[in-house]
Write an enzyme that holds these catalytic residues in place. Structure first.
Site, PDB file in Angstrom:
ATOM      1  N   TYR A  72      13.803 -11.431  -2.959  1.00  0.00           N
ATOM      2  CA  TYR A  72      14.728 -10.299  -2.988  1.00  0.00           C
ATOM      3  C   TYR A  72      16.124 -10.783  -2.560  1.00  0.00           C
ATOM      4  O   TYR A  72      16.341 -11.967  -2.356  1.00  0.00           O
ATOM      5  CB  TYR A  72      14.223  -9.179  -2.078  1.00  0.00           C
ATOM      6  CG  TYR A  72      13.031  -8.412  -2.619  1.00  0.00           C
ATOM      7  CD1 TYR A  72      12.606  -8.548  -3.938  1.00  0.00           C
ATOM      8  CD2 TYR A  72      12.306  -7.546  -1.805  1.00  0.00           C
ATOM      9  CE1 TYR A  72      11.519  -7.841  -4.429  1.00  0.00           C
ATOM     10  CE2 TYR A  72      11.212  -6.828  -2.289  1.00  0.00           C
ATOM     11  CZ  TYR A  72      10.821  -6.988  -3.597  1.00  0.00           C
ATOM     12  OH  TYR A  72       9.739  -6.287  -4.073  1.00  0.00           O
ATOM     13  N   ARG A 121      11.298 -11.424   8.038  1.00  0.00           N
ATOM     14  CA  ARG A 121      10.196 -11.652   7.075  1.00  0.00           C
ATOM     15  C   ARG A 121      10.663 -12.602   5.994  1.00  0.00           C
ATOM     16  O   ARG A 121      11.643 -12.343   5.301  1.00  0.00           O
ATOM     17  CB  ARG A 121       9.754 -10.319   6.471  1.00  0.00           C
ATOM     18  CG  ARG A 121       8.667 -10.447   5.422  1.00  0.00           C
ATOM     19  CD  ARG A 121       7.826  -9.176   5.372  1.00  0.00           C
ATOM     20  NE  ARG A 121       7.023  -9.047   4.175  1.00  0.00           N
ATOM     21  CZ  ARG A 121       5.917  -9.738   3.917  1.00  0.00           C
ATOM     22  NH1 ARG A 121       5.489 -10.654   4.777  1.00  0.00           N
ATOM     23  NH2 ARG A 121       5.239  -9.526   2.812  1.00  0.00           N
ATOM     24  N   LYS A 155     -16.014 -12.339  -5.924  1.00  0.00           N
ATOM     25  CA  LYS A 155     -16.447 -10.937  -5.878  1.00  0.00           C
ATOM     26  C   LYS A 155     -17.235 -10.648  -4.596  1.00  0.00           C
ATOM     27  O   LYS A 155     -17.983  -9.678  -4.514  1.00  0.00           O
ATOM     28  CB  LYS A 155     -17.299 -10.607  -7.102  1.00  0.00           C
ATOM     29  CG  LYS A 155     -16.475 -10.535  -8.388  1.00  0.00           C
ATOM     30  CD  LYS A 155     -17.281 -10.020  -9.550  1.00  0.00           C
ATOM     31  CE  LYS A 155     -16.368  -9.799 -10.741  1.00  0.00           C
ATOM     32  NZ  LYS A 155     -17.104  -9.352 -11.931  1.00  0.00           N
ATOM     33  N   CYS A 203      -3.435   0.543  -5.212  1.00  0.00           N
ATOM     34  CA  CYS A 203      -2.310   0.384  -4.285  1.00  0.00           C
ATOM     35  C   CYS A 203      -1.069   0.027  -5.098  1.00  0.00           C
ATOM     36  O   CYS A 203      -0.373   0.905  -5.603  1.00  0.00           O
ATOM     37  CB  CYS A 203      -2.636  -0.635  -3.200  1.00  0.00           C
ATOM     38  SG  CYS A 203      -3.467  -2.140  -3.770  1.00  0.00           S
ATOM     39  N   ARG A 246      -3.809  -4.336   2.595  1.00  0.00           N
ATOM     40  CA  ARG A 246      -4.799  -3.549   1.857  1.00  0.00           C
ATOM     41  C   ARG A 246      -6.083  -3.323   2.662  1.00  0.00           C
ATOM     42  O   ARG A 246      -6.749  -2.295   2.497  1.00  0.00           O
ATOM     43  CB  ARG A 246      -5.091  -4.246   0.521  1.00  0.00           C
ATOM     44  CG  ARG A 246      -3.893  -4.218  -0.427  1.00  0.00           C
ATOM     45  CD  ARG A 246      -4.022  -5.191  -1.565  1.00  0.00           C
ATOM     46  NE  ARG A 246      -4.104  -6.563  -1.107  1.00  0.00           N
ATOM     47  CZ  ARG A 246      -4.382  -7.595  -1.904  1.00  0.00           C
ATOM     48  NH1 ARG A 246      -4.607  -7.405  -3.190  1.00  0.00           N
ATOM     49  NH2 ARG A 246      -4.427  -8.821  -1.415  1.00  0.00           N
TER      50      ARG A 246
END
Length: 646
Positions: free
Chosen positions: A174, A222, A430, A349, A319
């Site tokens: 960013y 961050r 998985k 999400c 999450r």
């Protein structure tokens, strides 16, 4: 494993946090257009504070509306946003949690051209990420100075609202990252060129914030320490930056890896495994002395391992805490078996935010961002509820109905719970699906649900007549198209391949069908069984039903494991030595195979569903694949809705 090391207090600057578990900063895409936070987001954060999280980071709030460019995360250029921010701070403090205001000057070249038609801003006049034909506007020195005034005002708002710390969002490629990285910073003034000049913009931001809050609030930074693409910032480059920023007054670093050029590291799918960004921590620990925070698909065990390594002081979970806001309290009270595991599926999400432009939710926790509206309440009038089918929809319906206080009987025709979900979770990537199946089994047992396995319901049973409500979901079975040879001894379905891997004979395997199940099967067979796998797909591309961020890692892993993808290719017939396929130009060729796996999709099983509905339609609710073919998240949501509407 013991989790005691996650529950010791630790300080960042003068702020003491009660434990080492943080909620990663994630946007919920739910603020109002005036920049204020919605009540649902306030409730979402408070629920995670109530669940025992030590420190919560709000998703990035922008300096102002223009910089936000349509982002629904709120902005910090007016006092009118304070009441809602005060509510979230007070609500989190009630439970002894600390809460951090993350401030961002925008996504820079990663933004869409804004609503006024202006190009995105950046350090330099580079092409925009999402439309390379649009050249970014390079910030002038006057605009940078204005931005610093914006940071001062935002810091004052954060302080007045009651936040405990401020985090500068310099992550993911960013805007701040664009100044810090020579790959994007092509300036020739004092904000570009040398490493010192590239650090000037973030240093000035730290100084602007500190000029307002002093030492009353720690400032956390961050940063991605490894961009993971050619020309991007490396670990070695980042160590120099950390030292400069520590000297400028940064009180802690929130560190991981990736950027928009390596988007799957911003939203890591299951294919990247657990703790996929902890590798950056050891070097950072040597470079600086302030506290370190790390995220990247952590589960409770990887969090303990990382804290005990001494390489970080806090582990952030994103999450995992969306999926189970009570994860910390469950670990602290010695009940890790009750922690609902995140699937790392990205479907509800970031998937809902990115694909549907709506607010965050969760595939396996429909209450995420609906904590008040979807509260599970104890009933005053318990009912006798029959659930038919032990897939994710049926298990969720049984779980929720039992919590509400209903008497629940669940019938499953197979010898175990889980349905298709329980069959497909054989690959290492998985493992969380396997954990979820186990979690449901444990919860139903603890809640006293009467589970009757090996029991097939036809519709004639007396219990159906006697009960008050029926929730039914009988799952789906593989589609078998009328292809010559598809019933041959060398052909198995993708489900049978999962259920009994010994059926996968020989070294050359061809999978017919390049959807999610076929591709996952291909990766598992190639990477974990070491076989040569080819996928045949009739459409121009494979993985049309795979979320695009997950697809990045999946296709990388398929290539690494030598899986060949044949698109625009139709299966004509299957023979003993392989199959005949037709290419786009109508020519045919033989693809040799020892085993052919059919992954042409699924169809719902409706025999029992139709029989039950015919007799008891007024008290029957259909869930899961029997209602509409879908993924685990759709089935769970169906089950939740059915139970909470009883």
């Amino acid at each position: 494993m013991g989790y005691e090391s996650l529950f010791t207090p630790f300080k960042i600057g003068n702020m003491e946090v009660k434990n080492r578990i943080g909620l990663s900063p994630m946007g919920t895409n739910s603020a109002f257009t005036n920049g204020r936070k919605d009540a649902q987001e306030i409730d979402y954060f408070i629920e995670r504070a109530k669940g025992g999280t030590g420190i919560l980071y709000m998703g990035c709030q922008m300096l102002n509306e223009q910089i936000a460019q349509g982002s629904m995360e709120g902005y910090l250029d007016t006092y009118t946003v304070l009441p809602s921010l005060t509510s979230v701070c007070d609500g989190c403090h009630r439970y002894g949690a600390k809460i951090v205001c993350q401030i961002s000057p925008g996504t820079g070249r990663n933004a869409f051209p804004d609503t006024f038609g202006n190009p995105p801003i950046s350090a330099s006049a580079l092409p925009s990420v999402f439309n390379p034909d649009v050249i970014c506007h390079a910030l002038t020195k006057e605009e940078i100075a204005q931005m610093m005034e914006g940071f001062k005002f935002a810091a004052g708002v954060a302080s007045d609202a009651g936040f405990d710390a401020i985090e500068i969002h310099a992550h993911a490629g960013y805007l701040i990252d664009q100044f810090m990285s020579p790959v994007w910073n092509k300036r020739t003034d004092e904000y570009g060129g040398s490493p010192e000049n590239c650090a000037r913009f973030p240093k000035e931001i730290v100084e602007a914030i500190k000029s307002v809050v002093g030492d009353s609030m720690p400032v956390i930074f961050r940063i991605s320490l490894d961009h993971r693409f050619e020309g991007g910032r490396t670990l070695e480059d980042s160590m120099k930056l950390l030292k400069v920023l520590e000297a400028a007054g940064v009180d802690a670093f929130d560190i991981d890896a990736g950027c928009y050029e390596t988007l799957d590291y911003i939203f890591p799918p299951s294919y990247l495994g657990e703790s996929c960004m902890s590798y950056v921590c050891a070097e950072a620990r040597k470079a600086v002395s302030v506290p370190l925070i790390n995220a990247g698909s952590h589960n409770p065990d990887s969090a303990v391992e990382l804290i005990e390594s001494g390489n970080v002081d806090f582990v952030n979970m994103g999450r995992a805490l969306i999926a189970d806001p009570y994860l910390p309290n469950k670990l602290m009270t010695g009940h890790p078996e009750d922690v609902r595991p995140c699937l790392r599926c990205n479907e509800y999400c970031i998937g809902r935010i990115w694909n549907k432009h709506t607010k965050l939710s969760c595939a396996i926790n429909p209450q995420a961002m609906e904590e008040v509206r979807f509260e599970i309440k104890k009933t005053d009038s318990p009912k006798n509820v029959v659930v038919i089918g032990g897939g994710p929809g049926g298990m969720e319906a049984a779980r929720v109905a039992a919590i509400e206080g209903h008497k629940v009987t669940l019938f499953e025709k197979n010898s175990k719970l889980g349905g298709v979900m329980g069959d497909i979770c054989t690959a290492k990537f998985k493992n969380n699906i396997k954990k979820l199946t186990k979690w449901y089994t444990v919860q139903l047992e603890k809640l006293g649900v009467d589970v009757r396995l090996n029991t097939e319901i036809t519709g004639d049973e007396s219990i159906l007549e006697e009960c008050d409500n029926i929730i039914i979901g009988c799952g789906a079975v593989p589609v078998t198209p009328p292809i010559p040879g598809i019933d041959g001894n060398n052909v198995i379905s993708i489900l049978d391949a999962h259920r009994d891997p010994s059926l996968i004979k020989g070294e050359k395997i061809v999978i017919c069908g390049g959807g999610a199940s076929g591709l996952d099967g291909a990766l598992e067979i190639a990477s974990e069984m070491g076989k040569k796998v080819t996928v045949v797909e009739m459409l121009p591309e494979c993985g049309k039903d795979v979320f695009f961020i997950n697809k990045i890692t999946l296709f990388t892993k398929l290539a690494e494991n030598g899986v060949e993808l044949m698109t625009n290719t139709k299966v004509v017939s299957i023979e003993e030595n392989g199959l005949t396929v037709e290419k786009q130009d109508k020519t045919t060729e033989t693809v040799l195979a020892d085993t052919v796996i059919s992954a042409f999709g699924m169809k719902p099983v409706l025999t029992t569903v139709d029989a039950v509905k015919a007799k008891y339609h007024l008290k029957t609710r259909v869930v899961g694949d029997s209602n509409k073919l879908g993924k685990i998240g759709e089935a769970v949501r169906d089950g939740f809705y059915a139970a909470t509407s009883l």
